[in-house]
Design an enzyme around this catalytic site. Structure first.
Site, PDB file in Angstrom:
ATOM      1  N   ASN A   1       0.853  -1.183   0.000  1.00 22.33           N
ATOM      2  CA  ASN A   1       0.000   0.000   0.000  1.00 22.33           C
ATOM      3  C   ASN A   1       0.892   1.237   0.000  1.00 22.33           C
ATOM      4  O   ASN A   1       1.793   1.361   0.835  1.00 22.33           O
ATOM      5  CB  ASN A   1      -0.899  -0.043   1.241  1.00 22.33           C
ATOM      6  CG  ASN A   1      -1.906   1.075   1.275  1.00 22.33           C
ATOM      7  OD1 ASN A   1      -1.542   2.247   1.264  1.00 22.33           O
ATOM      8  ND2 ASN A   1      -3.173   0.727   1.364  1.00 22.33           N
TER       9      ASN A   1
ATOM     10  N   GLU B   1      -2.628  -4.709  -3.423  1.00 23.08           N
ATOM     11  CA  GLU B   1      -2.970  -5.649  -4.493  1.00 23.08           C
ATOM     12  C   GLU B   1      -2.790  -5.025  -5.872  1.00 23.08           C
ATOM     13  O   GLU B   1      -2.310  -5.680  -6.792  1.00 23.08           O
ATOM     14  CB  GLU B   1      -4.415  -6.148  -4.316  1.00 23.08           C
ATOM     15  CG  GLU B   1      -4.636  -6.934  -3.040  1.00 23.08           C
ATOM     16  CD  GLU B   1      -5.004  -6.076  -1.825  1.00 23.08           C
ATOM     17  OE1 GLU B   1      -5.492  -6.659  -0.843  1.00 23.08           O
ATOM     18  OE2 GLU B   1      -4.803  -4.839  -1.854  1.00 23.08           O
TER      19      GLU B   1
ATOM     20  N   SER C   1      -7.687  -8.972   4.197  1.00 23.07           N
ATOM     21  CA  SER C   1      -8.825  -9.217   3.313  1.00 23.07           C
ATOM     22  C   SER C   1      -8.967  -8.060   2.333  1.00 23.07           C
ATOM     23  O   SER C   1      -8.946  -6.899   2.731  1.00 23.07           O
ATOM     24  CB  SER C   1     -10.101  -9.362   4.153  1.00 23.07           C
ATOM     25  OG  SER C   1     -11.224  -9.562   3.324  1.00 23.07           O
TER      26      SER C   1
ATOM     27  N   CYS D   1     -10.202  -5.126  -0.002  1.00 21.60           N
ATOM     28  CA  CYS D   1     -11.338  -4.200  -0.034  1.00 21.60           C
ATOM     29  C   CYS D   1     -12.144  -4.445  -1.306  1.00 21.60           C
ATOM     30  O   CYS D   1     -11.768  -5.245  -2.155  1.00 21.60           O
ATOM     31  CB  CYS D   1     -10.820  -2.761   0.024  1.00 21.60           C
ATOM     32  SG  CYS D   1      -9.963  -2.252  -1.494  1.00 21.60           S
TER      33      CYS D   1
ATOM     34  N   ASP E   1      -8.070   5.061   5.242  1.00 21.54           N
ATOM     35  CA  ASP E   1      -7.721   4.008   4.298  1.00 21.54           C
ATOM     36  C   ASP E   1      -8.913   3.117   3.975  1.00 21.54           C
ATOM     37  O   ASP E   1      -9.092   2.724   2.829  1.00 21.54           O
ATOM     38  CB  ASP E   1      -6.560   3.162   4.836  1.00 21.54           C
ATOM     39  CG  ASP E   1      -5.977   2.249   3.778  1.00 21.54           C
ATOM     40  OD1 ASP E   1      -5.406   2.775   2.809  1.00 21.54           O
ATOM     41  OD2 ASP E   1      -6.137   1.031   3.899  1.00 21.54           O
TER      42      ASP E   1
END
Length: 149
Positions: A45, A58, A81, A83, A146
């Site tokens: 990130n 990701e 997990s 988003c 975020d």
């Protein structure tokens, strides 16, 4: 998927999450592996570092992988997990499997992905949970920004 293999691949994503945290960002890391297990791309990130709201872990791993003929059979590994934005990326490009370090601190779109045929491997990794909990406690304002809360 073999749990030992999933945990081995998760180590790359965890290293990315640590790198993001060291840069002053949100500690989420990811890696994209090919059908044969080859590491195609990795990233973390960078929303804070780049001032880019789309710079999720990701998407960084996906971009680092470069153009592939197909993403069928690939595995996205992420410390948290995914988003809805990143879940959409998985569906859009037909990524077949998502390995998730933890979903305790944030339950993203992985149930939706599973309902649409994506294999989900949830590891409940204590290190991933501890890293996110420490971050959330130390910087709740950035965390809520975020996740869009």
């Amino acid at each position: 998927m073999d749990q030992a293999q999933a945990r081995e691949w998760l180590a790359t994503a965890v290293a990315e999450a640590r790198a993001g945290l060291a840069e002053g960002g949100v500690p989420i890391g990811a890696a994209l592996h090919g059908p044969d297990g080859t590491l195609l791309g990795r990233g973390h990130n960078r929303r804070v570092q780049d001032g880019d709201p789309s710079a999720h872990a990701e998407t960084a791993a996906f971009r680092a992988a470069g153009r592939q003929r197909t993403y069928r059979g690939t595995t996205m590994v992420t410390t948290l997990s995914p988003c809805w934005y990143c879940s959409g990326l998985v569906r859009q490009f037909g990524i077949s499997r998502v390995v998730i370090g933890e979903a305790d601190t944030f339950h993203g779109g992985h149930d939706w992905l599973a309902a649409h045929g994506v294999e989900i491997v949830l590891l409940d990794d204590p290190e991933c949970v501890a890293m996110m909990r420490a971050f959330i406690e130390s910087d709740p304002e950035l965390w809520h920004e975020d996740i869009g809360a």
